[in-house]
Design a protein around this motif. Structure first.
Motif, mmCIF file in Angstrom:
data_model
loop_
_atom_site.group_PDB
_atom_site.id
_atom_site.type_symbol
_atom_site.label_atom_id
_atom_site.label_comp_id
_atom_site.label_asym_id
_atom_site.label_seq_id
_atom_site.Cartn_x
_atom_site.Cartn_y
_atom_site.Cartn_z
ATOM 1 N N SER A 214 5.141 3.623 -8.479
ATOM 2 C CA SER A 214 4.546 2.300 -8.269
ATOM 3 C C SER A 214 4.258 2.072 -6.788
ATOM 4 O O SER A 214 4.758 2.792 -5.922
ATOM 5 C CB SER A 214 5.474 1.205 -8.805
ATOM 6 O OG SER A 214 6.705 1.209 -8.120
ATOM 7 N N ILE A 215 3.447 1.045 -6.517
ATOM 8 C CA ILE A 215 3.049 0.700 -5.156
ATOM 9 C C ILE A 215 2.609 -0.764 -5.142
ATOM 10 O O ILE A 215 2.182 -1.303 -6.169
ATOM 11 C CB ILE A 215 1.914 1.627 -4.655
ATOM 12 C CG1 ILE A 215 1.646 1.437 -3.165
ATOM 13 C CG2 ILE A 215 0.648 1.428 -5.475
ATOM 14 C CD1 ILE A 215 0.695 2.479 -2.561
ATOM 15 N N LEU A 216 2.705 -1.392 -3.985
ATOM 16 C CA LEU A 216 2.160 -2.734 -3.821
ATOM 17 C C LEU A 216 0.656 -2.622 -3.592
ATOM 18 O O LEU A 216 0.196 -1.766 -2.853
ATOM 19 C CB LEU A 216 2.805 -3.441 -2.638
ATOM 20 C CG LEU A 216 4.275 -3.794 -2.796
ATOM 21 C CD1 LEU A 216 4.818 -4.388 -1.501
ATOM 22 C CD2 LEU A 216 4.494 -4.741 -3.947
ATOM 23 N N MET A 217 -0.091 -3.514 -4.236
ATOM 24 C CA MET A 217 -1.542 -3.540 -4.071
ATOM 25 C C MET A 217 -1.926 -4.932 -3.604
ATOM 26 O O MET A 217 -1.378 -5.925 -4.083
ATOM 27 C CB MET A 217 -2.238 -3.238 -5.400
ATOM 28 C CG MET A 217 -3.755 -3.361 -5.342
ATOM 29 S SD MET A 217 -4.584 -3.004 -6.911
ATOM 30 C CE MET A 217 -4.248 -4.502 -7.832
ATOM 31 N N ASN A 218 -2.842 -5.006 -2.644
ATOM 32 C CA ASN A 218 -3.355 -6.312 -2.256
ATOM 33 C C ASN A 218 -4.867 -6.330 -2.412
ATOM 34 O O ASN A 218 -5.543 -5.349 -2.169
ATOM 35 C CB ASN A 218 -2.910 -6.741 -0.854
ATOM 36 C CG ASN A 218 -3.327 -5.787 0.217
ATOM 37 O OD1 ASN A 218 -4.507 -5.498 0.361
ATOM 38 N ND2 ASN A 218 -2.372 -5.293 0.969
ATOM 39 N N ILE A 219 -5.345 -7.467 -2.889
ATOM 40 C CA ILE A 219 -6.771 -7.680 -3.117
ATOM 41 C C ILE A 219 -7.175 -8.926 -2.338
ATOM 42 O O ILE A 219 -6.590 -9.992 -2.513
ATOM 43 C CB ILE A 219 -7.081 -7.888 -4.623
ATOM 44 C CG1 ILE A 219 -6.612 -6.682 -5.452
ATOM 45 C CG2 ILE A 219 -8.563 -8.159 -4.848
ATOM 46 C CD1 ILE A 219 -7.333 -5.396 -5.170
#
Length: 138
Positions: free
Chosen positions: A56-61
């Protein structure tokens, strides 16, 4: 039902993400959404914990696209970027990247390892650490 990939399209798994990777494609599932934040200049950033079968990973939009993303959504990103933010790796869309919802709730995933929890150091920082004497005693 999921939308099939384009012929020849290769998805990079989260476990292979490295700082400054650009222009790659990936397919992820949204595990958690966080409260959006607003920058000083009024732009909205939506943050998510996403995963695939390798981790998993943090994603920013940035911008309004994040408003429509929900837990369980399976997203395909074309033109993704892996960037360091305060020493931690995050996934984002490139300036001309494409984000598409291709399904929901039917993707195999692993929550661990979360590669956003690993602290990355630059090559220069690594060299500096190697030159400094160790402060440990036996």
């Amino acid at each position: 039902m999921s939308i099939p990939p384009k012929p020849g399209q290769q998805f990079i798994p989260i476990a292979k993400f490295r700082p400054s990777m650009r222009g790659f494609d990936c397919e992820i599932i949204v595990l958690e959404t966080a409260v959006p934040t607003t920058t000083r200049d009024g732009q909205t950033i939506y943050n998510f914990l996403v995963a695939d079968k390798t981790g998993s990973i943090l994603m920013n939009i940035w911008g309004d696209d994040g408003r429509y993303i929900r837990n369980g959504d399976i997203l395909r990103i074309e033109g993704a970027e892996a960037r360091l933010f305060k020493g931690f790796l995050q996934l984002t869309t490139a300036r001309f990247g494409k984000l598409k919802r291709v399904g929901e709730d039917t993707m195999e995933f692993k929550e661990q390892p979360n590669i956003s929890e690993l602290q990355w150091v630059t090559e220069q920082e690594s060299k500096t650490m190697q030159k400094e004497p160790a402060d440990c005693q036996l």
